[in-house]
Design a protein around this motif. Structure first.
Motif, PDB file in Angstrom:
ATOM      1  N   LYS A 142      37.874  48.879  46.324  1.00 34.16           N
ATOM      2  CA  LYS A 142      37.209  47.773  47.021  1.00 34.16           C
ATOM      3  C   LYS A 142      36.063  47.212  46.177  1.00 34.16           C
ATOM      4  O   LYS A 142      35.863  45.994  46.108  1.00 34.16           O
ATOM      5  CB  LYS A 142      36.688  48.214  48.385  1.00 34.16           C
ATOM      6  N   ASP A 146      35.759  43.410  44.798  1.00 35.38           N
ATOM      7  CA  ASP A 146      34.570  42.571  44.982  1.00 35.38           C
ATOM      8  C   ASP A 146      34.098  41.994  43.651  1.00 35.38           C
ATOM      9  O   ASP A 146      33.650  40.844  43.580  1.00 35.38           O
ATOM     10  CB  ASP A 146      33.449  43.376  45.637  1.00 35.38           C
ATOM     11  N   GLU A 185      45.521  47.490  51.597  1.00 38.49           N
ATOM     12  CA  GLU A 185      44.819  47.199  52.854  1.00 38.49           C
ATOM     13  C   GLU A 185      43.606  46.315  52.612  1.00 38.49           C
ATOM     14  O   GLU A 185      43.453  45.255  53.236  1.00 38.49           O
ATOM     15  CB  GLU A 185      44.402  48.507  53.538  1.00 38.49           C
ATOM     16  N   ASN A 186      42.726  46.732  51.721  1.00 39.42           N
ATOM     17  CA  ASN A 186      41.574  45.896  51.372  1.00 39.42           C
ATOM     18  C   ASN A 186      41.984  44.787  50.410  1.00 39.42           C
ATOM     19  O   ASN A 186      41.432  43.684  50.458  1.00 39.42           O
ATOM     20  CB  ASN A 186      40.475  46.743  50.722  1.00 39.42           C
ATOM     21  N   LYS A 188      44.676  42.868  49.991  1.00 41.67           N
ATOM     22  CA  LYS A 188      45.218  41.617  50.518  1.00 41.67           C
ATOM     23  C   LYS A 188      44.131  40.790  51.191  1.00 41.67           C
ATOM     24  O   LYS A 188      44.097  39.563  51.043  1.00 41.67           O
ATOM     25  CB  LYS A 188      46.369  41.920  51.484  1.00 41.67           C
ATOM     26  N   ILE A 189      43.246  41.440  51.906  1.00 41.98           N
ATOM     27  CA  ILE A 189      42.174  40.723  52.607  1.00 41.98           C
ATOM     28  C   ILE A 189      41.255  40.027  51.619  1.00 41.98           C
ATOM     29  O   ILE A 189      40.910  38.844  51.774  1.00 41.98           O
ATOM     30  CB  ILE A 189      41.373  41.694  53.502  1.00 41.98           C
ATOM     31  N   ILE A 190      40.832  40.757  50.589  1.00 44.21           N
ATOM     32  CA  ILE A 190      39.888  40.183  49.626  1.00 44.21           C
ATOM     33  C   ILE A 190      40.576  39.138  48.755  1.00 44.21           C
ATOM     34  O   ILE A 190      39.988  38.098  48.435  1.00 44.21           O
ATOM     35  CB  ILE A 190      39.249  41.303  48.779  1.00 44.21           C
ATOM     36  N   GLU A 192      42.877  37.143  49.653  1.00 42.29           N
ATOM     37  CA  GLU A 192      43.029  35.929  50.447  1.00 42.29           C
ATOM     38  C   GLU A 192      41.744  35.114  50.511  1.00 42.29           C
ATOM     39  O   GLU A 192      41.780  33.927  50.865  1.00 42.29           O
ATOM     40  CB  GLU A 192      43.516  36.287  51.844  1.00 42.29           C
ATOM     41  N   GLU A 193      40.615  35.709  50.150  1.00 42.74           N
ATOM     42  CA  GLU A 193      39.371  34.927  50.084  1.00 42.74           C
ATOM     43  C   GLU A 193      39.434  33.867  48.982  1.00 42.74           C
ATOM     44  O   GLU A 193      38.672  32.896  49.004  1.00 42.74           O
ATOM     45  CB  GLU A 193      38.171  35.850  49.869  1.00 42.74           C
ATOM     46  N   GLU A 196      39.894  30.277  50.049  1.00 48.16           N
ATOM     47  CA  GLU A 196      38.755  29.512  50.535  1.00 48.16           C
ATOM     48  C   GLU A 196      38.087  28.725  49.405  1.00 48.16           C
ATOM     49  O   GLU A 196      37.229  27.883  49.648  1.00 48.16           O
ATOM     50  CB  GLU A 196      37.744  30.455  51.185  1.00 48.16           C
ATOM     51  N   TRP A 222      54.302  39.119  52.536  1.00 48.57           N
ATOM     52  CA  TRP A 222      52.918  38.665  52.322  1.00 48.57           C
ATOM     53  C   TRP A 222      52.849  37.691  51.162  1.00 48.57           C
ATOM     54  O   TRP A 222      52.163  36.662  51.246  1.00 48.57           O
ATOM     55  CB  TRP A 222      52.009  39.870  52.078  1.00 48.57           C
ATOM     56  N   CYS A 226      51.547  33.833  51.243  1.00 46.08           N
ATOM     57  CA  CYS A 226      50.502  33.348  50.341  1.00 46.08           C
ATOM     58  C   CYS A 226      50.962  32.093  49.598  1.00 46.08           C
ATOM     59  O   CYS A 226      50.204  31.138  49.439  1.00 46.08           O
ATOM     60  CB  CYS A 226      50.108  34.437  49.349  1.00 46.08           C
TER      61      CYS A 226
END
Length: 230
Positions: A142, A146, A185-186, A188-190, A192-193, A196, A222, A226
């Protein structure tokens, strides 16, 4: 014990690929004296020569020898990451992998000066950290995600890139997929940022990563979703 002449004679350079096995073996066994001799070969004009390989050995062995003294190693890597030889720069990325392989969680802060540096220094960080053997801890993954997001945000524009920025963008074009696949888990979420953000360079980074087989195998649905967002 290897000496400089042995490294020169067995470098596989000039040629398409240096002797990486010798590079790793040397770095694990080199003495301080021979390391100092290798460092003398880090000169401006060593491209695709046996001397370039000796310089690579100097970079990796110095970093490995001093891996418990990051205050000494990080400034050295920061300087060397800007060398004109791509192989010497690649040795910096390998050095990051090797010195952090057993302590990534506690050592990431040590890379902050490179993360805040120029795009060539940032490229070394991406190439160094986006290595599967470093990605076996969810919290570490993670933190690296970041970092990737932090380094991707400046590409939210449509302006022409210089050579350094292009090198960093290329590293980000595969680095995301390596880390996401090791921690979906983390990841895909990050990842997808990135949607933005805006601009052709961000879009390029997204598309290049989604092309990678490691993501296709991880979660094809997924990836499909995307691509539809694009």
């Amino acid at each position: 014990m290897y000496d400089v002449q042995f490294l020169i004679e067995n470098s596989n350079l000039p040629g398409p690929r240096g002797n990486l096995k010798l590079l790793y073996d040397f770095s694990k066994n080199a003495s301080e004296d021979i390391i100092d001799k290798c460092l003398e070969y880090i000169k401006p004009d060593v491209r695709n020569s046996p001397e370039e390989f000796v310089a690579m050995c100097g970079v990796l062995s110095f970093s490995t020898y001093n891996k418990n003294n990051l205050k000494k190693v990080i400034p050295f890597l920061k300087r060397t990451a800007n060398h004109g030889s791509w192989r010497v720069r690649e040795a910096v990325a390998i050095a990051i992998q090797e010195i952090f392989s057993d302590k990534v969680d506690t050592a990431l802060d040590g890379l902050r000066s490179l993360i805040q540096g120029n795009d060539i220094e940032r490229r070394a960080v991406v190439a160094g950290l986006c290595e599967p053997k470093l990605l076996n801890n969810e919290d570490v993954n993670k933190k690296i995600l970041d970092i990737l997001l932090e380094l991707s945000k400046p590409f939210s524009h449509d302006n022409k890139l210089d050579e350094e920025s292009t090198a960093l963008r290329k590293a980000l074009g595969y680095g995301w997929s390596v880390v996401v696949s090791k921690g979906p888990e983390n990841g895909k979420i990050i990842f997808e940022e990135l949607f933005e953000l805006h601009g052709k360079h961000i879009n390029w980074i997204i598309k290049e990563n989604l092309k990678k087989n490691r993501l296709q195998k991880m979660d094809p649905e997924w990836v499909k979703q995307c691509l539809l967002k694009m």
